[in-house]
Design an enzyme around this catalytic site. Sequence first.
Site, PDB file in Angstrom:
ATOM      1  N   HIS A  84       0.839  -1.199   0.000  1.00 31.43           N
ATOM      2  CA  HIS A  84       0.000   0.000   0.000  1.00 31.43           C
ATOM      3  C   HIS A  84       0.873   1.246   0.000  1.00 31.43           C
ATOM      4  CE1 HIS A  84      -4.069   1.810   0.910  1.00 31.43           C
ATOM      5  NE2 HIS A  84      -3.259   2.857   1.092  1.00 31.43           N
ATOM      6  N   HIS A 144       1.195   5.319  -2.351  1.00 32.02           N
ATOM      7  CA  HIS A 144       0.671   6.217  -3.373  1.00 32.02           C
ATOM      8  C   HIS A 144       1.851   6.899  -4.061  1.00 32.02           C
ATOM      9  CE1 HIS A 144      -3.122   5.787  -1.163  1.00 32.02           C
ATOM     10  NE2 HIS A 144      -2.444   6.117  -0.077  1.00 32.02           N
ATOM     11  N   ARG A 154     -10.736   0.447  -5.463  1.00 33.26           N
ATOM     12  CA  ARG A 154     -10.879   0.924  -4.094  1.00 33.26           C
ATOM     13  C   ARG A 154     -12.149   1.755  -3.935  1.00 33.26           C
ATOM     14  NH1 ARG A 154      -7.103   5.203  -0.626  1.00 33.26           N
ATOM     15  NH2 ARG A 154      -6.974   3.965   1.284  1.00 33.26           N
ATOM     16  N   HIS A 197      -5.724  -0.382   6.377  1.00 28.96           N
ATOM     17  CA  HIS A 197      -5.248   0.279   7.584  1.00 28.96           C
ATOM     18  C   HIS A 197      -5.914  -0.216   8.875  1.00 28.96           C
ATOM     19  CE1 HIS A 197      -3.414   2.695   4.575  1.00 28.96           C
ATOM     20  NE2 HIS A 197      -4.369   3.583   4.423  1.00 28.96           N
ATOM     21  N   ASP A 248       2.173   2.896   3.302  1.00 27.87           N
ATOM     22  CA  ASP A 248       1.231   4.008   3.114  1.00 27.87           C
ATOM     23  C   ASP A 248       1.971   5.286   2.727  1.00 27.87           C
ATOM     24  OD1 ASP A 248      -1.293   5.216   2.941  1.00 27.87           O
ATOM     25  OD2 ASP A 248      -1.249   5.873   5.022  1.00 27.87           O
ATOM     26  N   ASN A 253      -2.329  13.293   4.375  1.00 27.57           N
ATOM     27  CA  ASN A 253      -3.244  13.808   5.401  1.00 27.57           C
ATOM     28  C   ASN A 253      -2.887  13.380   6.818  1.00 27.57           C
ATOM     29  OD1 ASN A 253      -5.027  15.298   3.621  1.00 27.57           O
ATOM     30  ND2 ASN A 253      -5.720  13.301   2.887  1.00 27.57           N
TER      31      ASN A 253
END
Length: 303
Positions: free
Chosen positions: A39, A41, A132, A189, A256, A261
């Site tokens: 996971h 991005h 997702r 998560h 992650d 954020n």
Amino acid sequence: MSVTTQVDHPSGSAPTCPPPDPNPRQPRYVPPPGACDAHFHVFGPGDVFPYAPKRPFTPHDAPKERLLALHRLLGFERGVFVQSSCHGTDHRALLDLLAATDGRYRGVALLAPDTPADEVARLHAAGLRGVRFNFLPHLGGRPSLDGLRTVMDLVAPFGWHIEIHVTGKELLDSLDVIAGIRAKVVIDHIGRVDVAEGTSGFAFGALKKLLDRGNIWVKLSGVDRISRAGPPFADAVALARALARHAPQRVLWGTDWPHPNISRFMPNDGELVDLIPQIAEDTRTQQSMLVDNPTEFFDFEKT
């Protein structure tokens, strides 16, 4: 937490969330050969892959070159790019990474219900293997049941998995929907359960029962997101460890990166890797979580 000066952004607005720690340290833990970061991005760069006009946040650029350098430092040979809402349904940055990595990486899409079937076929051929759904209010809120079903029907012929991003409350509210999915499912998560409730919380118990169904996995990522104690995130690591003990064949792990954020405890990715032996306590579970389970789940070539 890293602190940087906000600057003008190529896509027209200043970043609205912090960047990742710019100095990840070399971890002491060495992942096994073929280990997968399940996971992460990639963001932009915004002047090449513009961010969506209606995005819920604007990230700092985190291009594929930084991601791949991080994986070399951390010891990961494979990875899974999860499409972010800041890029919406424009998958060009994701496809650019997949084209550069010779089948060692997979992708997870964001799709609208009106996506043409030939577009899904194109994405599948490029290496995408899942879609997702964000249930979080700040990312658009719970999708409509009709829309969810339409997209699941769209990807079913390709054998894609369904990725669910919820908090503990939304997990409880959506149990019937999640349990009714026939495809492979993964919960992001640790279900973002309330760490203060510990392993006796209703949401945590529901998550364990979902894992017992056989087609549902969980990502033991995001300990930094759900922790209340802060580094080294012992309160959240305890929950991840309990799930790894409960269902070692149904757990995955990811950084992650670049931690979009995160407002309280921006983690150092090397330090996150060093938490792996606390989550998966023996080499057999580490092999399952980092190599065998992602190979099966994301349709990687077996080594």
